[in-house]
Enzyme design. Structure first.
Site, mmCIF file in Angstrom:
data_model
loop_
_atom_site.group_PDB
_atom_site.id
_atom_site.type_symbol
_atom_site.label_atom_id
_atom_site.label_comp_id
_atom_site.label_asym_id
_atom_site.label_seq_id
_atom_site.Cartn_x
_atom_site.Cartn_y
_atom_site.Cartn_z
ATOM 1 N N HIS A 1 18.372 -26.910 15.386
ATOM 2 C CA HIS A 1 19.706 -26.565 14.892
ATOM 3 C C HIS A 1 19.551 -25.583 13.731
ATOM 4 C CE1 HIS A 1 23.476 -26.902 12.656
ATOM 5 N NE2 HIS A 1 24.009 -27.108 13.850
ATOM 6 N N GLU B 1 24.352 -20.940 19.077
ATOM 7 C CA GLU B 1 25.193 -21.179 17.901
ATOM 8 C C GLU B 1 24.891 -20.102 16.859
ATOM 9 O OE1 GLU B 1 26.419 -25.525 17.567
ATOM 10 O OE2 GLU B 1 24.341 -25.494 16.937
HETATM 11 P P1 PGA Z 1 31.007 -26.468 13.466
HETATM 12 O O1 PGA Z 1 29.484 -26.914 13.680
HETATM 13 O O2 PGA Z 1 31.729 -26.636 14.761
HETATM 14 O O3 PGA Z 1 31.520 -27.398 12.393
HETATM 15 O O4 PGA Z 1 30.993 -25.038 13.021
HETATM 16 C C1 PGA Z 1 28.813 -26.510 14.827
HETATM 17 C C2 PGA Z 1 27.365 -26.939 14.795
HETATM 18 O O5 PGA Z 1 26.706 -26.820 13.765
HETATM 19 O O6 PGA Z 1 26.847 -27.398 15.831
#
Ligand code: PGA
Length: 256
Positions: A96, A168
């Site tokens: 992540h 992401e």
């Molecule tokens: P968020 O987080 O939807 O609060 O931006 C996404 C993530 O870090 O997976």
């Protein structure tokens, strides 16, 4: 028919008690969810044992937010794959953005974790994403493909059905994140999917999108051809809100 993957990483927000309250509500709300939806929640380590008992007999799959690639050893503060196996988890989230950017994890470390998670029977959910600087310099795709190719280095083809990717963008995540344009996301997903089909011929590895997914943009994102699922943060941390978001996207996904 393709399955919709939708889930949430609870990050470091909910205590054991809060996680159980959340899961109990989500379990009740999603009791009649159709079999072609794969719903997953990734709580804090301390909540995993109780969470795993709570979701028993439900549709909810559980994952951990990280994992040490080694089974045992002198790794103070780490959690091994054997320890996670004891909890009957389905998924291990790897790389992540917060692991990479706050804790300095590298692509090759993520690769070790991916291989170990797969060898131990988990779904490896590898997260990738470019920074704002990389986006501004027009090297987003190169950055993503590097993370993907190093992260999946030497992963045997036989594991390809247990690999999930979450795209992401670092600049789109969290309270300071800027929601991404669905067209831009779809283009990056297409590049990742092309690379994945070269790395694992004949496979169909799903690519989820995460980063400020919310009730306003979820339908537009899931309508895109290359977006196979959503990895939701803040907008999923209330069970009723998350259930509403899931119900919103299902018909859009099914009509693609
Ligand atoms: P968020 O987080 O939807 O609060 O931006 C996404 C993530 O870090 O997976």
């Amino acid at each position: 028919m393709k399955k919709l993957l939708i889930g949430s990483n609870l990050k470091m927000y909910k205590t054991i008690h809060e996680t159980l309250t959340y899961l109990e509500a989500l379990k009740a709300l999603t009791a009649d969810l159709s079999e072609d939806i794969r719903l997953f929640i990734i709580p804090s380590y301390t909540a995993l044992d109780a969470a795993s008992k709570m979701v028993m007999g439900s549709h909810i799959m559980l994952g951990s937010q990280n994992m040490c690639p080694h089974e045992v050893g002198q790794f103070t503060g780490e959690i091994s794959p054997l320890m996670l196996k004891e909890l009957n988890l389905d998924i291990v989230e790897i790389g992540h953005s917060e692991r990479r950017h706050i804790y300095g994890e590298t692509d090759i470390q993520e690769n070790e974790k991916v291989i170990s998670a797969l060898e131990h029977g988990f779904i490896a959910l590898l997260c990738i994403g470019e920074t704002k600087l990389q986006k501004d310099c027009n090297v987003s795709t190169e950055a993503l493909l590097t993370q993907l190719k190093v992260g999946l280095k030497d992963v045997p083809q036989k594991y390809s059905d247990r690999i999930w990717i979450a795209y992401e963008p670092v600049w789109a995540i969290g309270v300071n994140g800027v929601p991404a344009d669905p067209e831009y996301v779809d283009m990056q997903h297409a590049s990742c999917k092309k690379a994945l089909s070269q790395l694992f011929p004949g496979s169909d590895i799903p690519v989820l999108f995460g980063g400020s997914v919310n009730p306003q943009n979820a339908k537009a994102l899931i309508s895109k051809p290359n977006i196979d699922g959503l990895f939701v943060g803040r907008a999923a941390w209330d069970a009723a809100d998350f259930h509403a978001l899931i119900n919103d996207v299902i018909p859009v996904f099914k009509s693609k």
